[in-house]
Design a protein around this motif. Structure first.
Motif, PDB file in Angstrom:
ATOM      1  N   GLU A 124       8.352   3.638 -12.473  1.00 17.49           N
ATOM      2  CA  GLU A 124       7.522   3.079 -11.404  1.00 17.49           C
ATOM      3  C   GLU A 124       8.096   1.748 -10.900  1.00 17.49           C
ATOM      4  O   GLU A 124       8.091   1.489  -9.697  1.00 17.49           O
TER       5      GLU A 124
ATOM      6  N   PHE B  84       2.858   1.506  -3.340  1.00 11.86           N
ATOM      7  CA  PHE B  84       1.975   1.773  -4.475  1.00 11.86           C
ATOM      8  C   PHE B  84       1.563   3.241  -4.483  1.00 11.86           C
ATOM      9  O   PHE B  84       1.627   3.912  -5.519  1.00 11.86           O
ATOM     10  N   LYS B  85       1.162   3.754  -3.322  1.00  9.24           N
ATOM     11  CA  LYS B  85       0.742   5.159  -3.249  1.00  9.24           C
ATOM     12  C   LYS B  85       1.895   6.104  -3.579  1.00  9.24           C
ATOM     13  O   LYS B  85       1.694   7.154  -4.173  1.00  9.24           O
ATOM     14  N   LYS B  86       3.091   5.715  -3.177  1.00 10.77           N
ATOM     15  CA  LYS B  86       4.263   6.567  -3.409  1.00 10.77           C
ATOM     16  C   LYS B  86       4.729   6.521  -4.861  1.00 10.77           C
ATOM     17  O   LYS B  86       5.128   7.531  -5.422  1.00 10.77           O
TER      18      LYS B  86
ATOM     19  N   THR C  42       2.130   6.614 -10.287  1.00 10.05           N
ATOM     20  CA  THR C  42       1.597   7.947 -10.553  1.00 10.05           C
ATOM     21  C   THR C  42       0.677   7.983 -11.762  1.00 10.05           C
ATOM     22  O   THR C  42       0.011   8.978 -12.003  1.00 10.05           O
TER      23      THR C  42
ATOM     24  N   ASP D 120       0.817  -1.203   0.000  1.00 12.02           N
ATOM     25  CA  ASP D 120       0.000   0.000   0.000  1.00 12.02           C
ATOM     26  C   ASP D 120       0.858   1.263   0.000  1.00 12.02           C
ATOM     27  O   ASP D 120       0.642   2.183  -0.792  1.00 12.02           O
ATOM     28  N   ILE D 121       1.856   1.293   0.879  1.00 16.65           N
ATOM     29  CA  ILE D 121       2.720   2.473   0.979  1.00 16.65           C
ATOM     30  C   ILE D 121       3.476   2.705  -0.330  1.00 16.65           C
ATOM     31  O   ILE D 121       3.491   3.816  -0.870  1.00 16.65           O
TER      32      ILE D 121
END
Length: 92
Positions: free
Chosen positions: A64, A47-49, A52, A44-45
């Motif tokens: 990515e 992926f969010k970071k 884009t 989760d961390i």
């Protein structure tokens, strides 16, 4: 056929060997749950970071991919460093 729940089971009727096996099984299951929670959190961390844009065709773009790998590596590094620090505190 009815399901038997743990609350229907009297653990005190088990012999010591069975109790030890049950404790070990529960410890193993708890450890698996912690690992799964950590992997979920990491995913989760990172992926969010890192993600884009919209993922197309099931592939990330090159930047990515690099970001995800670096994020995972840093997460593992910090986890290992934290464990070493906790061990040193525990030992002395």
């Amino acid at each position: 056929m009815s399901d038997i729940s743990l609350s229907d089971f009297d653990v005190n009727k088990l012999n010591e060997k069975d109790k030890a096996e049950l404790r070990q099984f529960l410890n193993n299951e708890n450890q698996k749950a912690r690992v799964q929670a950590t992997v979920h959190s990491l995913t989760d961390i990172c992926f969010k970071k890192c993600i884009t844009s919209t993922v197309r065709n099931g592939k990330l773009d090159r930047s990515e991919e690099g970001c995800m790998a670096n994020c995972a590596d840093r997460f593992i590094d910090v986890s290992q460093l934290t464990m070493k620090h906790l061990q040193s505190l525990r030992q002395g």
